[in-house]
Design a protein around this motif. Structure first.
Motif, PDB file in Angstrom:
ATOM      1  N   ASN A   6       0.851  -1.188   0.000  1.00  0.00           N
ATOM      2  CA  ASN A   6       0.000   0.000   0.000  1.00  0.00           C
ATOM      3  C   ASN A   6       0.888   1.240   0.000  1.00  0.00           C
ATOM      4  OD1 ASN A   6      -1.878   2.013   0.499  1.00  0.00           O
ATOM      5  ND2 ASN A   6      -2.134   1.485   2.651  1.00  0.00           N
ATOM      6  N   ASP A   7       0.695   2.140  -0.957  1.00  0.00           N
ATOM      7  CA  ASP A   7       1.528   3.352  -0.986  1.00  0.00           C
ATOM      8  C   ASP A   7       0.735   4.592  -0.571  1.00  0.00           C
ATOM      9  OD1 ASP A   7      -0.065   3.624  -3.219  1.00  0.00           O
ATOM     10  OD2 ASP A   7       1.561   4.063  -4.623  1.00  0.00           O
ATOM     11  N   PHE A   8      -0.395   4.387   0.128  1.00  0.00           N
ATOM     12  CA  PHE A   8      -1.245   5.488   0.601  1.00  0.00           C
ATOM     13  C   PHE A   8      -1.500   5.248   2.082  1.00  0.00           C
ATOM     14  CE2 PHE A   8      -5.756   7.365   0.593  1.00  0.00           C
ATOM     15  CZ  PHE A   8      -5.304   8.662   0.709  1.00  0.00           C
ATOM     16  N   HIS A   9      -0.543   5.642   2.921  1.00  0.00           N
ATOM     17  CA  HIS A   9      -0.531   5.237   4.330  1.00  0.00           C
ATOM     18  C   HIS A   9      -0.731   6.423   5.276  1.00  0.00           C
ATOM     19  CE1 HIS A   9       0.226   1.682   6.792  1.00  0.00           C
ATOM     20  NE2 HIS A   9       0.896   2.424   7.640  1.00  0.00           N
ATOM     21  N   TYR A  10      -1.207   7.542   4.774  1.00  0.00           N
ATOM     22  CA  TYR A  10      -1.234   8.765   5.574  1.00  0.00           C
ATOM     23  C   TYR A  10      -2.283   8.744   6.685  1.00  0.00           C
ATOM     24  CZ  TYR A  10       1.806  10.339   1.882  1.00  0.00           C
ATOM     25  OH  TYR A  10       2.842  10.424   0.999  1.00  0.00           O
ATOM     26  N   ALA A  11      -3.375   8.027   6.515  1.00  0.00           N
ATOM     27  CA  ALA A  11      -4.387   7.966   7.573  1.00  0.00           C
ATOM     28  C   ALA A  11      -3.820   7.311   8.827  1.00  0.00           C
ATOM     29  CB  ALA A  11      -5.617   7.201   7.078  1.00  0.00           C
ATOM     30  N   GLU A  12      -3.102   6.208   8.650  1.00  0.00           N
ATOM     31  CA  GLU A  12      -2.496   5.513   9.786  1.00  0.00           C
ATOM     32  C   GLU A  12      -1.418   6.374  10.460  1.00  0.00           C
ATOM     33  OE1 GLU A  12      -4.105   2.512   6.917  1.00  0.00           O
ATOM     34  OE2 GLU A  12      -2.909   4.329   6.761  1.00  0.00           O
ATOM     35  N   MET A  13      -0.648   7.100   9.648  1.00  0.00           N
ATOM     36  CA  MET A  13       0.394   7.972  10.195  1.00  0.00           C
ATOM     37  C   MET A  13      -0.219   9.151  10.950  1.00  0.00           C
ATOM     38  SD  MET A  13       2.830   7.847   6.821  1.00  0.00           S
ATOM     39  CE  MET A  13       4.217   8.773   7.478  1.00  0.00           C
ATOM     40  N   LEU A  14      -1.330   9.679  10.415  1.00  0.00           N
ATOM     41  CA  LEU A  14      -2.012  10.785  11.085  1.00  0.00           C
ATOM     42  C   LEU A  14      -2.577  10.340  12.420  1.00  0.00           C
ATOM     43  CD1 LEU A  14      -2.749  13.793  10.521  1.00  0.00           C
ATOM     44  CD2 LEU A  14      -4.980  12.970   9.747  1.00  0.00           C
ATOM     45  N   ASN A  15      -3.092   9.118  12.468  1.00  0.00           N
ATOM     46  CA  ASN A  15      -3.610   8.573  13.723  1.00  0.00           C
ATOM     47  C   ASN A  15      -2.520   8.527  14.785  1.00  0.00           C
ATOM     48  OD1 ASN A  15      -4.082   5.786  15.399  1.00  0.00           O
ATOM     49  ND2 ASN A  15      -5.991   6.891  15.040  1.00  0.00           N
ATOM     50  N   GLU A  16      -1.312   8.133  14.374  1.00  0.00           N
ATOM     51  CA  GLU A  16      -0.170   8.104  15.309  1.00  0.00           C
ATOM     52  C   GLU A  16       0.125   9.509  15.844  1.00  0.00           C
ATOM     53  OE1 GLU A  16       4.658   7.926  15.007  1.00  0.00           O
ATOM     54  OE2 GLU A  16       3.531   6.702  13.585  1.00  0.00           O
ATOM     55  N   VAL A  17       0.127  10.501  14.953  1.00  0.00           N
ATOM     56  CA  VAL A  17       0.396  11.886  15.351  1.00  0.00           C
ATOM     57  C   VAL A  17      -0.669  12.386  16.321  1.00  0.00           C
ATOM     58  CG1 VAL A  17       0.354  14.267  14.497  1.00  0.00           C
ATOM     59  CG2 VAL A  17       1.766  12.566  13.350  1.00  0.00           C
ATOM     60  N   TYR A  18      -1.925  12.096  16.025  1.00  0.00           N
ATOM     61  CA  TYR A  18      -3.003  12.605  16.869  1.00  0.00           C
ATOM     62  C   TYR A  18      -2.989  11.976  18.264  1.00  0.00           C
ATOM     63  CZ  TYR A  18      -5.093  15.141  12.977  1.00  0.00           C
ATOM     64  OH  TYR A  18      -5.328  16.029  11.955  1.00  0.00           O
ATOM     65  N   LYS A  19      -2.556  10.738  18.370  1.00  0.00           N
ATOM     66  CA  LYS A  19      -2.418  10.135  19.693  1.00  0.00           C
ATOM     67  C   LYS A  19      -1.406  10.911  20.535  1.00  0.00           C
ATOM     68  CE  LYS A  19      -3.665   5.370  18.494  1.00  0.00           C
ATOM     69  NZ  LYS A  19      -3.169   3.979  18.301  1.00  0.00           N
ATOM     70  N   LYS A  20      -0.299  11.308  19.914  1.00  0.00           N
ATOM     71  CA  LYS A  20       0.714  12.095  20.624  1.00  0.00           C
ATOM     72  C   LYS A  20       0.160  13.472  21.005  1.00  0.00           C
ATOM     73  CE  LYS A  20       4.538   9.975  18.040  1.00  0.00           C
ATOM     74  NZ  LYS A  20       5.614  10.234  17.043  1.00  0.00           N
TER      75      LYS A  20
END
Length: 236
Positions: free
Chosen positions: A207-221
Protein backbone atom coordinates in the motif's frame (compact mmCIF):
# COMPACT_ATOMS: atom_id res chain seq x y z
CA UNK A 1 11.51 -18.16 -32.19
CA UNK A 2 9.48 -20.04 -29.58
CA UNK A 3 11.82 -18.73 -26.88
CA UNK A 4 11.36 -15.13 -28.02
CA UNK A 5 7.59 -15.55 -28.08
CA UNK A 6 7.62 -16.97 -24.55
CA UNK A 7 9.71 -14.04 -23.34
CA UNK A 8 7.37 -11.52 -24.96
CA UNK A 9 4.34 -13.20 -23.40
CA UNK A 10 6.02 -13.16 -19.98
CA UNK A 11 6.79 -9.46 -20.29
CA UNK A 12 3.22 -8.77 -21.44
CA UNK A 13 1.85 -10.73 -18.47
CA UNK A 14 3.98 -8.77 -15.99
CA UNK A 15 3.06 -5.45 -17.60
CA UNK A 16 -0.62 -6.38 -17.40
CA UNK A 17 -0.35 -7.37 -13.72
CA UNK A 18 1.44 -4.17 -12.79
CA UNK A 19 -0.86 -1.97 -14.87
CA UNK A 20 -3.88 -3.43 -13.05
CA UNK A 21 -2.27 -2.79 -9.65
CA UNK A 22 -1.30 0.77 -10.54
CA UNK A 23 -4.77 1.59 -11.82
CA UNK A 24 -6.37 0.72 -8.45
CA UNK A 25 -7.76 3.90 -6.92
CA UNK A 26 -7.30 4.69 -3.23
CA UNK A 27 -9.92 6.40 -1.04
CA UNK A 28 -9.32 8.37 2.15
CA UNK A 29 -10.64 6.45 5.16
CA UNK A 30 -9.74 7.52 8.69
CA UNK A 31 -10.37 5.30 11.71
CA UNK A 32 -10.28 7.17 15.00
CA UNK A 33 -8.87 5.86 18.27
CA UNK A 34 -11.18 4.51 20.96
CA UNK A 35 -13.35 6.69 23.17
CA UNK A 36 -11.91 8.07 26.40
CA UNK A 37 -13.16 6.81 29.77
CA UNK A 38 -13.05 10.33 31.25
CA UNK A 39 -16.41 11.11 32.90
CA UNK A 40 -16.39 14.84 32.22
CA UNK A 41 -14.40 17.21 29.99
CA UNK A 42 -11.30 18.95 31.30
CA UNK A 43 -12.52 22.23 29.77
CA UNK A 44 -16.20 23.06 29.94
CA UNK A 45 -16.06 25.06 26.72
CA UNK A 46 -16.60 24.19 23.04
CA UNK A 47 -13.68 24.07 20.62
CA UNK A 48 -13.53 24.47 16.85
CA UNK A 49 -11.17 22.66 14.47
CA UNK A 50 -10.58 24.86 11.41
CA UNK A 51 -9.27 23.69 8.01
CA UNK A 52 -5.53 23.13 8.02
CA UNK A 53 -3.09 25.46 6.31
CA UNK A 54 -1.00 23.93 3.55
CA UNK A 55 2.69 24.86 3.66
CA UNK A 56 4.04 21.96 1.62
CA UNK A 57 6.31 22.42 -1.36
CA UNK A 58 4.50 21.94 -4.67
CA UNK A 59 7.22 19.84 -6.34
CA UNK A 60 6.06 16.56 -7.91
CA UNK A 61 8.77 14.70 -9.83
CA UNK A 62 7.80 11.56 -11.75
CA UNK A 63 10.61 9.69 -13.52
CA UNK A 64 9.08 6.23 -13.22
CA UNK A 65 9.39 5.45 -16.94
CA UNK A 66 13.17 5.72 -16.73
CA UNK A 67 13.10 2.12 -15.52
CA UNK A 68 12.66 1.20 -19.22
CA UNK A 69 15.86 3.00 -20.31
CA UNK A 70 18.75 0.55 -20.89
CA UNK A 71 21.34 0.47 -18.08
CA UNK A 72 19.06 2.38 -15.67
CA UNK A 73 18.64 0.39 -12.42
CA UNK A 74 15.18 1.83 -11.67
CA UNK A 75 12.65 4.57 -12.31
CA UNK A 76 11.43 6.76 -9.47
CA UNK A 77 8.80 9.20 -8.25
CA UNK A 78 9.16 11.91 -5.58
CA UNK A 79 6.03 13.88 -4.68
CA UNK A 80 5.55 16.66 -2.13
CA UNK A 81 1.79 16.84 -2.81
CA UNK A 82 1.05 13.26 -3.91
CA UNK A 83 -2.72 13.72 -4.13
CA UNK A 84 -2.11 15.99 -7.13
CA UNK A 85 -1.02 13.20 -9.49
CA UNK A 86 -3.09 10.49 -11.18
CA UNK A 87 -0.65 7.57 -10.92
CA UNK A 88 1.57 6.39 -8.11
CA UNK A 89 4.01 3.49 -7.79
CA UNK A 90 1.40 0.90 -6.77
CA UNK A 91 -1.89 2.81 -7.06
CA UNK A 92 -3.79 5.12 -9.33
CA UNK A 93 -5.80 8.21 -8.43
CA UNK A 94 -6.36 9.04 -4.76
CA UNK A 95 -10.07 9.82 -4.52
CA UNK A 96 -12.08 11.86 -2.01
CA UNK A 97 -8.88 13.13 -0.44
CA UNK A 98 -8.38 16.80 0.44
CA UNK A 99 -5.79 16.99 3.26
CA UNK A 100 -6.61 20.52 4.47
CA UNK A 101 -10.18 19.43 5.27
CA UNK A 102 -9.73 15.69 5.85
CA UNK A 103 -6.93 16.11 8.40
CA UNK A 104 -9.04 18.63 10.33
CA UNK A 105 -12.16 16.42 10.27
CA UNK A 106 -10.10 13.47 11.46
CA UNK A 107 -8.93 15.58 14.41
CA UNK A 108 -12.55 16.35 15.24
CA UNK A 109 -13.20 12.62 15.64
CA UNK A 110 -10.16 12.22 17.88
CA UNK A 111 -11.04 15.24 20.02
CA UNK A 112 -14.63 14.03 20.42
CA UNK A 113 -13.40 10.64 21.62
CA UNK A 114 -10.81 12.22 23.93
CA UNK A 115 -13.52 14.37 25.62
CA UNK A 116 -11.11 17.15 26.53
CA UNK A 117 -13.62 19.89 25.67
CA UNK A 118 -17.38 20.21 26.10
CA UNK A 119 -18.06 20.11 22.36
CA UNK A 120 -15.97 19.74 19.20
CA UNK A 121 -16.85 20.82 15.69
CA UNK A 122 -15.32 21.46 12.27
CA UNK A 123 -15.88 24.96 10.95
CA UNK A 124 -14.37 27.67 8.77
CA UNK A 125 -15.29 30.09 11.58
CA UNK A 126 -12.85 30.09 14.51
CA UNK A 127 -15.61 30.25 17.09
CA UNK A 128 -16.06 32.33 20.24
CA UNK A 129 -13.07 31.15 22.22
CA UNK A 130 -10.95 28.05 21.53
CA UNK A 131 -9.87 26.66 18.20
CA UNK A 132 -7.15 24.38 16.87
CA UNK A 133 -5.16 25.37 13.80
CA UNK A 134 -3.20 22.70 11.99
CA UNK A 135 -0.48 23.27 9.41
CA UNK A 136 0.53 20.59 6.91
CA UNK A 137 4.31 20.81 6.66
CA UNK A 138 5.06 17.60 4.77
CA UNK A 139 3.31 14.66 3.13
CA UNK A 140 6.31 13.25 1.32
CA UNK A 141 5.97 10.38 -1.13
CA UNK A 142 8.78 8.48 -2.82
CA UNK A 143 9.02 5.22 -4.67
CA UNK A 144 11.15 3.20 -7.07
CA UNK A 145 10.39 0.63 -9.74
CA UNK A 146 13.35 -1.69 -10.37
CA UNK A 147 14.53 -2.90 -13.78
CA UNK A 148 18.04 -4.02 -12.74
CA UNK A 149 19.76 -2.36 -15.73
CA UNK A 150 17.77 -4.62 -18.09
CA UNK A 151 15.18 -2.11 -19.35
CA UNK A 152 11.82 -3.75 -20.17
CA UNK A 153 13.33 -7.19 -19.55
CA UNK A 154 14.11 -6.34 -15.92
CA UNK A 155 10.63 -7.35 -14.69
CA UNK A 156 11.46 -10.95 -15.63
CA UNK A 157 13.60 -10.92 -12.48
CA UNK A 158 10.51 -10.03 -10.46
CA UNK A 159 9.11 -13.47 -11.27
CA UNK A 160 12.05 -15.22 -9.66
CA UNK A 161 11.76 -13.28 -6.41
CA UNK A 162 13.65 -10.01 -6.78
CA UNK A 163 11.89 -6.90 -5.39
CA UNK A 164 9.78 -4.97 -7.88
CA UNK A 165 9.25 -1.67 -6.03
CA UNK A 166 9.85 0.35 -2.89
CA UNK A 167 7.47 2.97 -1.49
CA UNK A 168 7.80 5.50 1.33
CA UNK A 169 5.43 8.01 2.97
CA UNK A 170 6.43 10.75 5.42
CA UNK A 171 4.21 13.12 7.37
CA UNK A 172 4.86 16.25 9.41
CA UNK A 173 2.25 18.66 10.79
CA UNK A 174 2.04 21.48 13.30
CA UNK A 175 -0.88 21.76 15.73
CA UNK A 176 -1.76 24.83 17.78
CA UNK A 177 -4.40 25.49 20.42
CA UNK A 178 -5.44 29.15 20.24
CA UNK A 179 -7.68 31.41 22.33
CA UNK A 180 -9.62 33.39 19.72
CA UNK A 181 -10.63 36.06 22.22
CA UNK A 182 -7.15 36.92 23.42
CA UNK A 183 -5.46 35.82 20.14
CA UNK A 184 -2.98 33.93 22.32
CA UNK A 185 -1.39 30.63 21.28
CA UNK A 186 -1.83 28.39 24.30
CA UNK A 187 0.01 25.36 22.95
CA UNK A 188 1.85 24.59 19.73
CA UNK A 189 4.06 21.73 18.58
CA UNK A 190 5.35 20.08 15.41
CA UNK A 191 4.81 16.34 15.02
CA UNK A 192 6.61 13.84 12.77
CA UNK A 193 4.97 10.49 12.12
CA UNK A 194 7.13 7.39 11.94
CA UNK A 195 8.02 7.08 8.22
CA UNK A 196 6.26 4.28 6.40
CA UNK A 197 8.56 2.30 4.09
CA UNK A 198 7.96 -1.01 2.32
CA UNK A 199 9.60 -3.23 -0.27
CA UNK A 200 7.18 -4.85 -2.71
CA UNK A 201 7.24 -7.98 -4.84
CA UNK A 202 5.13 -8.54 -7.93
CA UNK A 203 2.99 -11.04 -6.01
CA UNK A 204 2.50 -8.69 -3.05
CA UNK A 205 2.60 -4.98 -3.87
CA UNK A 206 2.55 -2.68 -0.81
CA UNK A 207 0.00 0.00 0.00
CA UNK A 208 1.53 3.35 -0.99
CA UNK A 209 -1.25 5.49 0.60
CA UNK A 210 -0.53 5.24 4.33
CA UNK A 211 -1.23 8.77 5.57
CA UNK A 212 -4.39 7.97 7.57
CA UNK A 213 -2.50 5.51 9.79
CA UNK A 214 0.39 7.97 10.20
CA UNK A 215 -2.01 10.79 11.09
CA UNK A 216 -3.61 8.57 13.72
CA UNK A 217 -0.17 8.10 15.31
CA UNK A 218 0.40 11.89 15.35
CA UNK A 219 -3.00 12.61 16.87
CA UNK A 220 -2.42 10.13 19.69
CA UNK A 221 0.71 12.10 20.62
CA UNK A 222 -1.10 15.42 20.32
CA UNK A 223 -4.05 14.30 22.47
CA UNK A 224 -1.63 13.07 25.13
CA UNK A 225 0.29 16.37 25.10
CA UNK A 226 -2.87 18.44 25.12
CA UNK A 227 -4.37 16.48 28.00
CA UNK A 228 -1.16 17.02 29.98
CA UNK A 229 -1.20 20.76 29.29
CA UNK A 230 -4.89 21.10 30.18
CA UNK A 231 -4.44 19.06 33.38
CA UNK A 232 -1.60 21.38 34.41
CA UNK A 233 -3.79 24.40 33.65
CA UNK A 234 -3.26 26.47 30.51
CA UNK A 235 -3.13 30.20 31.13
CA UNK A 236 -5.62 31.96 28.90
Amino acid sequence: MFKNLTLKLAILMIASMFSTACSTHQTWIYRASGKSMISKPLVNEPIVIVPFLDQRASTNDNKTLLYAVPFMPFGWANYEAPEGVARHITSGLWQNYKPVDDFAKALVLEMENAELFKDVSFSFNRGDKYYIQGVILKTGYSGKMFSYLLSIYGPILWLIGLPAVTVENTLKIELSLVNNKSKKILFTKEYDATPYSEIGWIYSLPNDFHYAEMLNEVYKKFIYDLRTELSNGIKN
